[in-house]
Design a protein around this motif. Sequence first.
Motif, PDB file in Angstrom:
ATOM      1  N   LYS A 188      -0.461   7.332   4.742  1.00  0.00           N
ATOM      2  CA  LYS A 188      -0.931   5.945   4.631  1.00  0.00           C
ATOM      3  C   LYS A 188       0.226   4.992   4.334  1.00  0.00           C
ATOM      4  O   LYS A 188       0.267   3.874   4.839  1.00  0.00           O
ATOM      5  CB  LYS A 188      -1.995   5.845   3.536  1.00  0.00           C
ATOM      6  N   GLN A 189       1.162   5.447   3.510  1.00  0.00           N
ATOM      7  CA  GLN A 189       2.307   4.602   3.171  1.00  0.00           C
ATOM      8  C   GLN A 189       3.195   4.347   4.380  1.00  0.00           C
ATOM      9  O   GLN A 189       3.728   3.245   4.562  1.00  0.00           O
ATOM     10  CB  GLN A 189       3.136   5.265   2.065  1.00  0.00           C
ATOM     11  N   LEU A 190       3.359   5.371   5.233  1.00  0.00           N
ATOM     12  CA  LEU A 190       4.287   5.273   6.359  1.00  0.00           C
ATOM     13  C   LEU A 190       3.586   4.994   7.692  1.00  0.00           C
ATOM     14  O   LEU A 190       4.240   4.888   8.728  1.00  0.00           O
ATOM     15  CB  LEU A 190       5.107   6.571   6.473  1.00  0.00           C
ATOM     16  N   TYR A 191       2.244   4.902   7.660  1.00  0.00           N
ATOM     17  CA  TYR A 191       1.457   4.638   8.872  1.00  0.00           C
ATOM     18  C   TYR A 191       1.712   5.685   9.959  1.00  0.00           C
ATOM     19  O   TYR A 191       1.919   5.353  11.128  1.00  0.00           O
ATOM     20  CB  TYR A 191       1.756   3.226   9.406  1.00  0.00           C
ATOM     21  N   ILE A 192       1.729   6.932   9.529  1.00  0.00           N
ATOM     22  CA  ILE A 192       1.859   8.049  10.456  1.00  0.00           C
ATOM     23  C   ILE A 192       0.777   9.070  10.125  1.00  0.00           C
ATOM     24  O   ILE A 192       0.130   8.981   9.089  1.00  0.00           O
ATOM     25  CB  ILE A 192       3.265   8.715  10.370  1.00  0.00           C
ATOM     26  N   SER A 193       0.579  10.035  11.005  1.00  0.00           N
ATOM     27  CA  SER A 193      -0.486  11.011  10.791  1.00  0.00           C
ATOM     28  C   SER A 193      -0.088  12.043   9.737  1.00  0.00           C
ATOM     29  O   SER A 193       1.106  12.238   9.457  1.00  0.00           O
ATOM     30  CB  SER A 193      -0.804  11.738  12.102  1.00  0.00           C
ATOM     31  N   GLU A 194      -1.105  12.716   9.152  1.00  0.00           N
ATOM     32  CA  GLU A 194      -0.833  13.776   8.181  1.00  0.00           C
ATOM     33  C   GLU A 194      -0.036  14.906   8.828  1.00  0.00           C
ATOM     34  O   GLU A 194       0.836  15.497   8.189  1.00  0.00           O
ATOM     35  CB  GLU A 194      -2.142  14.317   7.603  1.00  0.00           C
ATOM     36  N   ASN A 195      -0.341  15.218  10.093  1.00  0.00           N
ATOM     37  CA  ASN A 195       0.400  16.282  10.778  1.00  0.00           C
ATOM     38  C   ASN A 195       1.873  15.935  10.917  1.00  0.00           C
ATOM     39  O   ASN A 195       2.747  16.802  10.791  1.00  0.00           O
ATOM     40  CB  ASN A 195      -0.205  16.545  12.165  1.00  0.00           C
ATOM     41  N   THR A 196       2.141  14.650  11.162  1.00  0.00           N
ATOM     42  CA  THR A 196       3.539  14.224  11.263  1.00  0.00           C
ATOM     43  C   THR A 196       4.241  14.385   9.925  1.00  0.00           C
ATOM     44  O   THR A 196       5.394  14.821   9.857  1.00  0.00           O
ATOM     45  CB  THR A 196       3.622  12.760  11.733  1.00  0.00           C
ATOM     46  N   VAL A 197       3.535  14.052   8.840  1.00  0.00           N
ATOM     47  CA  VAL A 197       4.107  14.246   7.502  1.00  0.00           C
ATOM     48  C   VAL A 197       4.412  15.724   7.278  1.00  0.00           C
ATOM     49  O   VAL A 197       5.492  16.082   6.795  1.00  0.00           O
ATOM     50  CB  VAL A 197       3.153  13.729   6.405  1.00  0.00           C
TER      51      VAL A 197
END
Length: 229
Positions: A188-197
């Motif tokens: 949510k902080q980086l506006y990317i998906s959980e899979n990307t994290v």
Amino acid sequence: MTDASSTATPEREPIRVLVVDDQELFRRGITMLLAAEPGIEVVGEAGDGIEGVELAESAAPDVVLLDVRMPRRSGIEACVEIKQAVPSAKILMLTMSDEEADLYEAVKNGASGYLLKDSSIDEVAQAVRVVADGQSLISPSMAAKLIDEFKQLAKPEREQVPGLRLTDRELQVLRFVAKGMNNREISKQLYISENTVKNHVRNILEKLQLHSRMEAVMYAVREKLFELP
């Protein structure tokens, strides 16, 4: 016409939990409360570190709740032995000890989480789910102490890998991990998906030749890859 049963999402297996604590009333209470939580199955309980290691070997739990201070064998010693005997098991320390040294030793020896016993049952159940999912979790009151402990550490004995470089995005992710955020919060902080994290965390661990998120934070602070507040 498609059979509805063939498209149904298979039900996830419950998280198998072992509770190890020498205080019988607390152990029984947390066992009963966790057993009532959806998606969690308590597979055993033990009153000391030795019994905890033996039960972990036979029951192969997904998550082990360990007290730090116990007779016969401490939670830290049990943590080391359980990780050796059942590498897939995640260790969640649940203790009265708010000593920085205990927290650091737990993380250093493979614990994925560290909660104080004044946590609510909802917080404990959520912690079980988080560490079972391969993430790390530390009581907010202890997170600042862990960061302070990192700052006091000397340079590691491990030689830095020649040419080691983390990308700007990987450093961003590592900063948020250091703040105790889970993958969903970071996404949510980086506006990317959980899979990307998850992919970024995996890449970070591979580049640093480490095994856990918390080890990565320790390494980053030691090597001054970034400064914590």
